[in-house]
Design a protein around this motif. Structure first.
Motif, PDB file in Angstrom:
ATOM      1  N   TRP A  34       0.636  -1.190  -0.043  1.00 52.80           N
ATOM      2  CA  TRP A  34       0.564  -0.459   0.098  1.00 52.80           C
ATOM      3  C   TRP A  34       0.726   1.518   0.207  1.00 52.80           C
ATOM      4  O   TRP A  34       0.995   2.249  -0.692  1.00 52.80           O
ATOM      5  CB  TRP A  34      -0.961  -0.182   1.496  1.00 52.80           C
ATOM      6  N   GLN A  35       1.917   1.536   1.195  1.00 46.00           N
ATOM      7  CA  GLN A  35       2.772   2.435   1.093  1.00 46.00           C
ATOM      8  C   GLN A  35       3.450   2.805  -0.145  1.00 46.00           C
ATOM      9  O   GLN A  35       3.920   3.749  -1.430  1.00 46.00           O
ATOM     10  CB  GLN A  35       3.624   2.221   2.063  1.00 46.00           C
ATOM     11  N   ARG A  38       1.688   3.702  -2.889  1.00 50.74           N
ATOM     12  CA  ARG A  38       0.976   5.718  -2.589  1.00 50.74           C
ATOM     13  C   ARG A  38       1.911   6.165  -3.366  1.00 50.74           C
ATOM     14  O   ARG A  38       1.658   7.780  -3.486  1.00 50.74           O
ATOM     15  CB  ARG A  38       0.782   5.647  -1.446  1.00 50.74           C
ATOM     16  N   ALA A  44       1.861   9.899  -1.072  1.00 57.00           N
ATOM     17  CA  ALA A  44       2.484   9.285   0.271  1.00 57.00           C
ATOM     18  C   ALA A  44       3.636  10.806   0.559  1.00 57.00           C
ATOM     19  O   ALA A  44       4.509  10.639   0.886  1.00 57.00           O
ATOM     20  CB  ALA A  44       3.797   8.619  -0.304  1.00 57.00           C
ATOM     21  N   ALA A  68       9.921   8.528  -0.961  1.00 59.26           N
ATOM     22  CA  ALA A  68       8.988   7.988   0.078  1.00 59.26           C
ATOM     23  C   ALA A  68       9.604   6.761   0.678  1.00 59.26           C
ATOM     24  O   ALA A  68       9.144   5.801   0.991  1.00 59.26           O
ATOM     25  CB  ALA A  68       7.499   7.939  -0.724  1.00 59.26           C
ATOM     26  N   GLN A  72      10.330   4.615   3.561  1.00 53.39           N
ATOM     27  CA  GLN A  72      10.021   3.463   4.260  1.00 53.39           C
ATOM     28  C   GLN A  72      11.336   2.232   4.538  1.00 53.39           C
ATOM     29  O   GLN A  72      10.807   1.421   5.354  1.00 53.39           O
ATOM     30  CB  GLN A  72       8.873   3.484   2.469  1.00 53.39           C
TER      31      GLN A  72
END
Length: 141
Positions: A34-35, A38, A44, A68, A72
């Motif tokens: 999901w991240q 995004r 994000a 991003a 992460q």
């Protein structure tokens, strides 16, 4: 004409499904996937649009996705000021133009984010037992 438009939509739909499917296949968990999605879509933390342009699938969008993803992964991403934009082409027509026959598309430009500071790096192909350095065309070992 409708048949050509239908083919173009089919190509775009297939590309999007494959890209999204690849993310779920490649990520180790749903929250990570999901991240990643995004980051790919611009949601994000950078915002999808601003006063410059819609970044979706652009060099700037790719840079924001890199930032991003690096965060992460627990890495400190470089800033935009650390790079200079270098145009490599101003006549890229892409898949829609070449595969569908739809010729009303204006060519895009392709730009690279080139580091401002000199960088030394190497790429190692473990399975092939080869290593390359940035300034060499021949294997190091």
């Amino acid at each position: 004409m409708l048949q050509k438009a239908h083919a173009a939509v089919g190509h775009i739909y297939t590309l999007v499904v494959v890209l999204i499917g690849w993310v779920f296949f490649e990520c180790e968990s749903l929250p990570v996937a999901w991240q990643f999605l995004r980051a790919m879509s611009g949601f994000a933390g950078q915002g999808f649009m601003d006063d410059e342009a819609l970044y979706y699938w652009s060099t700037k969008g790719a840079f924001y996705a890199y930032q991003a993803l690096a965060r992460q992964m627990g890495l400190e991403p470089q800033n935009e000021a650390d790079f200079r934009l270098e145009a490599v082409s101003d006549a890229f027509s892409g898949s829609l133009y070449s595969k569908s026959g739809y010729r009303l598309v204006q060519p895009d430009s392709i730009e690279l984010d080139v580091p401002r500071a000199a960088q030394t790096y190497s790429v190692e192909f473990v399975d092939e037992q080869r290593r390359f350095r940035q300034d060499q065309a021949q294997p190091v070992c």
